[in-house]
Design a protein around this motif. Structure first.
Motif, PDB file in Angstrom:
ATOM      1  N   PRO A 100     -38.052  74.217 -70.355  1.00  0.00           N
ATOM      2  CA  PRO A 100     -39.030  73.123 -70.348  1.00  0.00           C
ATOM      3  C   PRO A 100     -38.425  71.787 -69.919  1.00  0.00           C
ATOM      4  N   GLN A 101     -37.156  71.562 -70.248  1.00  0.00           N
ATOM      5  CA  GLN A 101     -36.504  70.312 -69.865  1.00  0.00           C
ATOM      6  C   GLN A 101     -36.307  70.244 -68.352  1.00  0.00           C
ATOM      7  N   VAL A 102     -35.880  71.362 -67.758  1.00  0.00           N
ATOM      8  CA  VAL A 102     -35.690  71.397 -66.316  1.00  0.00           C
ATOM      9  C   VAL A 102     -37.046  71.285 -65.620  1.00  0.00           C
ATOM     10  N   ALA A 103     -38.082  71.918 -66.179  1.00  0.00           N
ATOM     11  CA  ALA A 103     -39.432  71.809 -65.607  1.00  0.00           C
ATOM     12  C   ALA A 103     -39.892  70.354 -65.600  1.00  0.00           C
ATOM     13  N   ALA A 104     -39.584  69.620 -66.663  1.00  0.00           N
ATOM     14  CA  ALA A 104     -39.961  68.204 -66.721  1.00  0.00           C
ATOM     15  C   ALA A 104     -39.215  67.404 -65.653  1.00  0.00           C
ATOM     16  N   LEU A 105     -37.940  67.728 -65.421  1.00  0.00           N
ATOM     17  CA  LEU A 105     -37.177  67.035 -64.372  1.00  0.00           C
ATOM     18  C   LEU A 105     -37.745  67.345 -62.988  1.00  0.00           C
ATOM     19  N   VAL A 106     -38.120  68.608 -62.761  1.00  0.00           N
ATOM     20  CA  VAL A 106     -38.707  68.991 -61.468  1.00  0.00           C
ATOM     21  C   VAL A 106     -40.028  68.256 -61.283  1.00  0.00           C
ATOM     22  N   SER A 107     -40.862  68.242 -62.301  1.00  0.00           N
ATOM     23  CA  SER A 107     -42.152  67.569 -62.205  1.00  0.00           C
ATOM     24  C   SER A 107     -41.970  66.078 -61.916  1.00  0.00           C
ATOM     25  N   ARG A 108     -41.035  65.456 -62.615  1.00  0.00           N
ATOM     26  CA  ARG A 108     -40.769  64.034 -62.399  1.00  0.00           C
ATOM     27  C   ARG A 108     -40.238  63.777 -60.987  1.00  0.00           C
ATOM     28  N   SER A 109     -39.410  64.696 -60.470  1.00  0.00           N
ATOM     29  CA  SER A 109     -38.847  64.498 -59.126  1.00  0.00           C
ATOM     30  C   SER A 109     -39.911  64.624 -58.035  1.00  0.00           C
ATOM     31  N   THR A 110     -41.040  65.262 -58.369  1.00  0.00           N
ATOM     32  CA  THR A 110     -42.144  65.373 -57.399  1.00  0.00           C
ATOM     33  C   THR A 110     -43.231  64.346 -57.685  1.00  0.00           C
ATOM     34  N   ASP A 111     -42.926  63.355 -58.516  1.00  0.00           N
ATOM     35  CA  ASP A 111     -43.891  62.327 -58.928  1.00  0.00           C
ATOM     36  C   ASP A 111     -45.129  62.942 -59.564  1.00  0.00           C
ATOM     37  N   GLY A 112     -44.938  64.050 -60.274  1.00  0.00           N
ATOM     38  CA  GLY A 112     -46.039  64.675 -60.996  1.00  0.00           C
ATOM     39  C   GLY A 112     -46.956  65.538 -60.155  1.00  0.00           C
ATOM     40  N   LEU A 113     -46.628  65.729 -58.867  1.00  0.00           N
ATOM     41  CA  LEU A 113     -47.479  66.573 -58.017  1.00  0.00           C
ATOM     42  C   LEU A 113     -47.497  68.020 -58.497  1.00  0.00           C
ATOM     43  N   ILE A 114     -46.401  68.451 -59.100  1.00  0.00           N
ATOM     44  CA  ILE A 114     -46.331  69.794 -59.677  1.00  0.00           C
ATOM     45  C   ILE A 114     -46.152  69.599 -61.176  1.00  0.00           C
ATOM     46  N   GLY A 115     -47.089  70.108 -61.951  1.00  0.00           N
ATOM     47  CA  GLY A 115     -47.052  69.916 -63.393  1.00  0.00           C
ATOM     48  C   GLY A 115     -46.052  70.828 -64.078  1.00  0.00           C
TER      49      GLY A 115
ATOM     50  N   LEU B 175     -43.651  76.226 -65.326  1.00  0.00           N
ATOM     51  CA  LEU B 175     -43.281  77.225 -66.338  1.00  0.00           C
ATOM     52  C   LEU B 175     -43.986  78.560 -66.119  1.00  0.00           C
ATOM     53  N   ASP B 176     -45.215  78.526 -65.580  1.00  0.00           N
ATOM     54  CA  ASP B 176     -45.982  79.753 -65.360  1.00  0.00           C
ATOM     55  C   ASP B 176     -45.618  80.462 -64.057  1.00  0.00           C
ATOM     56  N   SER B 177     -44.941  79.792 -63.145  1.00  0.00           N
ATOM     57  CA  SER B 177     -44.687  80.346 -61.819  1.00  0.00           C
ATOM     58  C   SER B 177     -43.337  81.063 -61.723  1.00  0.00           C
ATOM     59  N   THR B 178     -43.312  82.062 -60.846  1.00  0.00           N
ATOM     60  CA  THR B 178     -42.049  82.722 -60.500  1.00  0.00           C
ATOM     61  C   THR B 178     -41.690  82.457 -59.039  1.00  0.00           C
ATOM     62  N   GLU B 179     -42.491  81.638 -58.365  1.00  0.00           N
ATOM     63  CA  GLU B 179     -42.279  81.310 -56.958  1.00  0.00           C
ATOM     64  C   GLU B 179     -41.072  80.386 -56.795  1.00  0.00           C
ATOM     65  N   PRO B 180     -40.437  80.433 -55.610  1.00  0.00           N
ATOM     66  CA  PRO B 180     -39.371  79.456 -55.331  1.00  0.00           C
ATOM     67  C   PRO B 180     -39.930  78.034 -55.399  1.00  0.00           C
ATOM     68  N   LEU B 181     -39.086  77.095 -55.747  1.00  0.00           N
ATOM     69  CA  LEU B 181     -39.527  75.706 -55.867  1.00  0.00           C
ATOM     70  C   LEU B 181     -40.116  75.192 -54.563  1.00  0.00           C
ATOM     71  N   ALA B 182     -39.523  75.570 -53.435  1.00  0.00           N
ATOM     72  CA  ALA B 182     -40.035  75.122 -52.140  1.00  0.00           C
ATOM     73  C   ALA B 182     -41.450  75.639 -51.902  1.00  0.00           C
ATOM     74  N   ALA B 183     -41.727  76.871 -52.330  1.00  0.00           N
ATOM     75  CA  ALA B 183     -43.074  77.435 -52.159  1.00  0.00           C
ATOM     76  C   ALA B 183     -44.092  76.717 -53.032  1.00  0.00           C
ATOM     77  N   LEU B 184     -43.649  76.112 -54.112  1.00  0.00           N
ATOM     78  CA  LEU B 184     -44.548  75.363 -54.992  1.00  0.00           C
ATOM     79  C   LEU B 184     -44.825  73.959 -54.462  1.00  0.00           C
TER      80      LEU B 184
END
Length: 152
Positions: free
Chosen positions: A73-88, A93-102
């Motif tokens: 969850p902590q890494v998910a929050a960092l990813v979400s913040r790095s995308t300015d919230g475009l990806i929640g 947490l629910d996805s198994t897709e590569p980050l680029a595909a998201l």
């Protein structure tokens, strides 16, 4: 011997003559002599693979499930913040897709790596292709192998 002067040093300073290229440096061994204690180039060092054989990379060590679950969850929050919230966080947490595909862009990855290095004190190589091909879980496991630990 030649002399030279500069504006800072108006006095002439001696400049040594260049040595001819055929002279040897007194301390350097001749190129055809062996260096003591060094094995000759045609001999193999015991227990070392020959230079033309490649040693396979060891598979990554398994990451304990509880460590990954705590950090996810902590890494998910960092990813979400790095995308300015475009990806929640929930979508990550629910996805198994590569980050680029998201939809994580290269700029977002730069921001993410900077945030990860600052938060967890680990170095993430931007040249590592898995950064672009792994999903959140793969990234989290990689960070754990690099030494990241969940923060309270």
């Amino acid at each position: 011997m030649n002399t030279m002067s500069t504006p800072e040093h108006p006095r002439s300073l001696p400049v040594p003559e260049a040595q001819p290229s055929d002279e040897r440096v007194p301390d350097a061994p001749p190129s055809d002599e062996r260096v003591p204690d060094a094995p000759p180039s045609d001999e193999r060092v015991p227990d070392a693979p020959p230079s033309d054989e490649r040693v396979p990379d060891a598979p990554p060590s398994p990451v304990p499930h509880d460590c990954a679950e705590a950090l996810l969850p902590q890494v998910a929050a960092l990813v979400s913040r790095s995308t300015d919230g475009l990806i929640g966080v929930r979508a990550l947490l629910d996805s198994t897709e590569p980050l680029a595909a998201l939809g994580v862009s290269s700029l977002s990855l730069l921001r993410l790596v900077d945030a990860v290095e600052e938060t967890y004190g680990v170095f993430v190589d931007l040249g590592d292709r898995s950064l672009y091909t792994d999903g959140l879980r793969g990234l989290t496991e990689r960070l754990i192998r690099l030494g990241a630990e969940a923060t309270p």
